[in-house]
Design a protein around this motif. Sequence first.
Motif, mmCIF file in Angstrom:
data_model
loop_
_atom_site.group_PDB
_atom_site.id
_atom_site.type_symbol
_atom_site.label_atom_id
_atom_site.label_comp_id
_atom_site.label_asym_id
_atom_site.label_seq_id
_atom_site.Cartn_x
_atom_site.Cartn_y
_atom_site.Cartn_z
ATOM 1 N N ILE A 292 16.695 10.981 -14.296
ATOM 2 C CA ILE A 292 16.200 9.775 -14.634
ATOM 3 C C ILE A 292 17.977 9.124 -15.390
ATOM 4 O O ILE A 292 18.105 7.861 -14.991
ATOM 5 C CB ILE A 292 16.284 10.250 -16.012
ATOM 6 C CG1 ILE A 292 14.453 10.395 -16.482
ATOM 7 C CG2 ILE A 292 16.825 9.456 -17.740
ATOM 8 C CD1 ILE A 292 13.778 11.085 -17.880
ATOM 9 N N ASP A 293 18.825 9.823 -14.788
ATOM 10 C CA ASP A 293 19.933 9.316 -14.755
ATOM 11 C C ASP A 293 20.241 9.525 -13.091
ATOM 12 O O ASP A 293 21.011 8.096 -13.051
ATOM 13 C CB ASP A 293 20.934 11.176 -14.504
ATOM 14 C CG ASP A 293 22.282 10.664 -14.785
ATOM 15 O OD1 ASP A 293 23.463 9.898 -15.665
ATOM 16 O OD2 ASP A 293 23.204 10.639 -13.436
ATOM 17 N N ALA A 295 18.125 7.117 -11.758
ATOM 18 C CA ALA A 295 17.940 5.829 -12.009
ATOM 19 C C ALA A 295 18.451 4.902 -12.948
ATOM 20 O O ALA A 295 18.687 3.765 -12.934
ATOM 21 C CB ALA A 295 16.083 5.930 -12.556
ATOM 22 N N ALA A 296 19.399 5.603 -13.651
ATOM 23 C CA ALA A 296 19.779 5.004 -14.488
ATOM 24 C C ALA A 296 21.427 3.537 -13.913
ATOM 25 O O ALA A 296 21.746 3.173 -14.478
ATOM 26 C CB ALA A 296 20.776 5.500 -16.045
ATOM 27 N N GLN A 297 22.219 4.628 -13.293
ATOM 28 C CA GLN A 297 23.301 4.465 -12.200
ATOM 29 C C GLN A 297 22.587 3.602 -11.398
ATOM 30 O O GLN A 297 23.564 2.829 -10.513
ATOM 31 C CB GLN A 297 23.756 5.557 -11.502
ATOM 32 C CG GLN A 297 24.341 6.858 -12.338
ATOM 33 C CD GLN A 297 24.948 7.842 -11.369
ATOM 34 O OE1 GLN A 297 24.852 7.661 -10.445
ATOM 35 N NE2 GLN A 297 25.210 8.802 -12.747
#
Length: 297
Positions: A292-293, A295-297
């Motif tokens: 998730i981290d 993908a957020a970046q």
Amino acid sequence: MRKKVTKAIFPVAGLGTRFLPATKSVPKEIMTLVDRPLVQYAIDEAREAGIKEFIFVTSRGKSALEDYFDHAPMLEQQLKRQGKEALLAELKASNMDSGEIAYVRQHKALGLGHAVWCARRLIANEPFAVILPDDVIAAEKPCLGQMIEAYEETGGNMVAAMEVPPEKASAYGVLDVAEDLGQVVRARGMVEKPEPGTAPSNLAVIGRYVLGPSVLRNLNRMRTGTGGEIQLTDAIAEDLANDVPVYGYRFRGQRFDCGSKAGFLQATVAFALARDDLREELSRFLAEVVEIDRAAQ
């Protein structure tokens, strides 16, 4: 023949302000790391090292800590009726027998050296250990046990030591190394929280000590040091002037600073991943978080 180390002091009088508001009503030392309070890890380590007498230096508001080590007959009976033998065994392992544990009060926050001094009458003229529960050490052989084995060979005073980056040395007591013998180093001095760039080495003292009674006599002088507090490192260093050797011991294990929020969280994850009953589910969750981290970046 040297006297065996059978007594340990646990300084637990601090207010735990870095964990407010939780520590407004809950002593920091009984905050749980997975499913055991921080202090239980310290007690287990001491027991495995051969400690028989446990001396807690407390302060006002620590009654929950004292209650934790008491027997809980009603709870034990309920677990027994329900056939929860494994839980019952874990519960009984946290009990302390009568006469095995003692509490003394530190009425003023005058530093670690003062906290240790408060227990002087219970130590008398014997060697003793000091364990800071904030420092949790994951090791195959408990850190204090490693140190006591080494102490039986060297005598003098011994502190646990680990290498730290130079920019972090100012947060610790630091050894001035006279001779590096590998696992053990002989110190010519100790500096408490040196100014940045002035540390005599990168070997920092962490929360395990095996000390002789002469350190308590040094503390009797009530000399203040860094921060206007009575520093334990100063009292240990004072022994060097009296030809009592001081050694640093490079312990085998991983230390977690559970006095900080980040260190507490790191320890929680590390100890949970070491458990067969938690590893798979937690590993899956951590992998999902990482994805998730990313993908957020």
